[in-house]
Design a protein around this motif. Structure first.
Motif, PDB file in Angstrom:
ATOM      1  N   ASP A  90      44.962  63.867 -44.604  1.00 22.69           N
ATOM      2  CA  ASP A  90      45.908  64.363 -45.610  1.00 22.69           C
ATOM      3  C   ASP A  90      46.193  65.843 -45.343  1.00 22.69           C
ATOM      4  OD1 ASP A  90      47.315  63.960 -48.347  1.00 22.69           O
ATOM      5  OD2 ASP A  90      46.187  65.847 -48.553  1.00 22.69           O
ATOM      6  N   GLN A  91      47.487  66.143 -45.297  1.00 26.94           N
ATOM      7  CA  GLN A  91      47.897  67.542 -45.117  1.00 26.94           C
ATOM      8  C   GLN A  91      48.043  68.203 -46.477  1.00 26.94           C
ATOM      9  OE1 GLN A  91      51.455  66.911 -42.589  1.00 26.94           O
ATOM     10  NE2 GLN A  91      50.449  68.264 -41.119  1.00 26.94           N
TER      11      GLN A  91
ATOM     12  N   GLN B 212      49.328  70.587 -49.266  1.00 30.43           N
ATOM     13  CA  GLN B 212      50.566  71.266 -49.604  1.00 30.43           C
ATOM     14  C   GLN B 212      50.205  72.515 -50.416  1.00 30.43           C
ATOM     15  OE1 GLN B 212      53.536  70.035 -48.443  1.00 30.43           O
ATOM     16  NE2 GLN B 212      52.237  68.495 -47.433  1.00 30.43           N
TER      17      GLN B 212
HETATM   18 CA   LIG Z   1      49.232  65.716 -48.770  1.00 34.13          CA
END
Ligand SMILES: [Ca+2]
Length: 244
Positions: free
Chosen positions: A187-188, A190
């Motif tokens: 998961d990136q 934000q």
């Molecule tokens: Ca994300």
């Protein structure tokens, strides 16, 4: 004349003795053999006595067959006969009625294995098992909070899941089984947001197989986070135990 006849008679008698009967009219009884000339028969004797009875005669011929007689009385009962040969097996019967409900078993606890644990702060160290120390459930102690690893005690099929709060950094997390990464989640993060990363899987485990979560990558993807109002949790439980 008479004298001549007498002489002729005397001369003829010796040669005709056998036939004198026919030449002596008036004499009833014949002259015996060798009788002298001029014999005269005597008075007949009295009848003789009765003779002895004769022998039995021969058997007569068989008579005709008589009529059939009446039936005789019933005889006594005979002995019991020997046992006969066993007959062939009969057809299968109908199913029986269901039995009564059994008593509760005693070993149900043996087949229980479950845990649900969470983080108590952020994770900083990559490539080692993540230690979840917030214990929601760990009745059987199959999860070890000091190592962060779940150890299989009951062979069977297990369900594992995790829900990670992502904050400040990206997250790369893997679920390991026996030193091999089985599941990957990336998961990136934000900026100025809180993200979620999750994963779940079914795994078959043998006794002593271990399962855990750890951050993979170069060490800059350890954004797993938790505080009083944000949890990151890991859960696992036995779905079916092996029956053989
Ligand atoms: Ca994300």
């Amino acid at each position: 004349m008479l004298l001549l006849q007498a002489v002729l008679l005397l001369l003829a008698l010796p040669s005709h003795g056998q036939d004198s009967t026919t030449e002596s009219p008036g004499v009833l009884i014949p002259a015996p053999k060798g009788a002298c000339a001029g014999w005269i028969a005597g008075i007949p004797g009295h009848p003789g006595h009765n003779g002895t009875p004769g022998r039995d005669g021969r058997d007569g011929t068989p008579g005709e067959k008589g009529e059939k007689g009446d039936a005789g009385l019933v005889g006594p009962k005979g002995d019991t006969g020997e046992t006969g040969v066993t007959g062939a097996e009969g057809p299968r019967g109908f199913p029986g009625s269901p039995g009564r409900k059994g008593e509760p078993g005693e070993g149900a606890y043996v087949y229980r294995s479950a845990f649900s644990v969470g983080l108590e702060g952020r994770v900083t160290i990559p490539n080692v098992p993540i230690r979840f120390t917030k214990i929601f459930y760990n009745q059987q102690n199959h999860y070890d909070s000091t190592t962060g690893k779940f150890r299989c005690n009951i062979p069977g099929l297990y369900y594992f899941s995790y829900h990670i709060t992502v904050y400040m950094k990206d997250v790369k997390v893997s679920l390991f089984k026996k030193d091999k990464a089985m599941l990957f989640t990336y998961d990136q993060y934000q900026d100025k947001n809180v993200d979620q990363a999750s994963g779940s899987v079914l795994l078959h485990l043998q006794v002593d197989d271990q399962v855990w979560l750890q951050v993979y990558g170069d060490g800059d993807h350890n954004g797993l986070y938790a505080d009083n109002v944000n949890d990151s949790i890991s859960t696992g439980f036995l779905l079916y135990h092996d029956t053989n």
